[in-house]
Write an enzyme that holds these catalytic residues in place. Sequence first.
Site, PDB file in Angstrom:
ATOM      1  N   CYS A  63      39.370  42.137  43.241  1.00 11.46           N
ATOM      2  CA  CYS A  63      38.920  43.617  43.570  1.00 11.46           C
ATOM      3  C   CYS A  63      38.962  44.264  41.954  1.00 11.46           C
ATOM      4  O   CYS A  63      39.338  43.874  41.053  1.00 11.46           O
ATOM      5  CB  CYS A  63      40.320  44.097  44.126  1.00 11.46           C
ATOM      6  N   HIS A 113      48.409  38.871  35.591  1.00 11.62           N
ATOM      7  CA  HIS A 113      47.058  39.374  35.532  1.00 11.62           C
ATOM      8  C   HIS A 113      46.634  39.865  34.288  1.00 11.62           C
ATOM      9  O   HIS A 113      46.890  41.322  34.271  1.00 11.62           O
ATOM     10  CB  HIS A 113      46.896  40.182  36.917  1.00 11.62           C
ATOM     11  N   CYS A 164      38.958  44.745  36.214  1.00  9.61           N
ATOM     12  CA  CYS A 164      39.705  43.512  36.533  1.00  9.61           C
ATOM     13  C   CYS A 164      38.820  42.141  36.664  1.00  9.61           C
ATOM     14  O   CYS A 164      39.098  41.061  36.716  1.00  9.61           O
ATOM     15  CB  CYS A 164      40.496  43.516  37.669  1.00  9.61           C
ATOM     16  N   GLY A 222      39.042  47.848  39.781  1.00  9.15           N
ATOM     17  CA  GLY A 222      39.505  49.341  40.010  1.00  9.15           C
ATOM     18  C   GLY A 222      38.369  50.081  39.723  1.00  9.15           C
ATOM     19  O   GLY A 222      37.213  49.856  39.365  1.00  9.15           O
TER      20      GLY A 222
END
Length: 407
Positions: free
Chosen positions: A387, A357, A108, A389
């Site tokens: 954040c 996103h 991300c 993954g």
Amino acid sequence: MANDHHPRDAVIVQAIRTPLCRARKGGLAKLPPASLLSAVLRGVLLKDPQQTKGKAGDDDYLIPPESVQDICVGNVLSPPTAAVSFRMAALASDIPHTTSLSTVNRQCSSGLQAIANIAHAIQCGSINIGIGAGAESMSMNPMHELYEKFPPEVDWDEMQNGSKEVMDCLIPMGVTSENVSKKYGQDRRTLDEFAAKSHVKAAKAQSLGKFKSEIVPVGGVTQDDGIRPSTTADKLAKLKPVFDKKNGSTTAGNSSQLTDGAAAVLLMSREEAAKRKLPILGVWKSFAVEGVPPKIMGVGPVYAIPSALKKASLSTEDIDVYEINEAFASQAHYSIETLRLDPSKVNPNGGAIALGHPLGCTGARMIVTLLNEMRRENKRRGVVSMCIGTGMGAAAVLEVEGMRSSL
């Protein structure tokens, strides 16, 4: 933070994005990620990125395309051949073959990592001019198919006999959201109110035309199409939890949208910008990535933001605007609450719950939106964070020179 300017400071002179559109249902669903990337690579080099006429002439360019030495593109879901398709996209954007290109995948944060890679190359003197970008088509490369098509290449016996955290890397993102909610007491009503506010802020920003200057039209699409102005917490409360159907708090309504989009940022050394007499939109001040337990990966910003601020000799109170990715309302709300951030400073124009996103694009998109907001509102310092993954968080600090701090 020292105010001294250094010739090798990495500065941003242009930052743009495509509209962000709903995966499968939105305006960009039929376009491959290379087409989205090509649109922003072409636009970021123009004096007027919204220019939609045919081939650009020499006078249309902010800098000649051949001046760009390297491009780094963040992407998560495309197959490995994206390294080929993105190189094709660059060449199709009238960028010559002499400009090199690489791809990066830090999930991300990939778009932010791409910009960091270019910024760091400038700071250490490897290059003078480069483009950091991100692109993702969640229509053409659905997230739920990733492990089906590309399962992790590991010795499963070895992995299952290792530490518990090894297998935690496979926990679905929505389940990690539930883990954060349960561990830190994030109640459903609070999360629905947070999500509704994201839509309200984004709808207001769109109605006021705040996003227009940062968006390059693609295929006739000129604006984000995932924002729902009529969203309320009461309406969201009617949605059923997805990942823990009995006791869960994470729903489709308080999670980020699956989205298609691309963004690009043109960076160069301060010395190069001065030589070319180009206005500096922002200065890259610091960057940090921190690891956290995979099963609560959403808490990443809680650790990455202080780390990036420390590198810039700043505190949370010194920052005027925060762009924190709303992967899930649970983790975004927890991060804001734990860091004791002023909510009015966070995602003032909405976040990923409303805007979407597109994984590999998000970090770059957030830089684009942050810089536009800071310049429009006369703000000096900003932070982008998300954040990641498998358990990480990333953050970057940027400064707009000549602007006053809200302090």
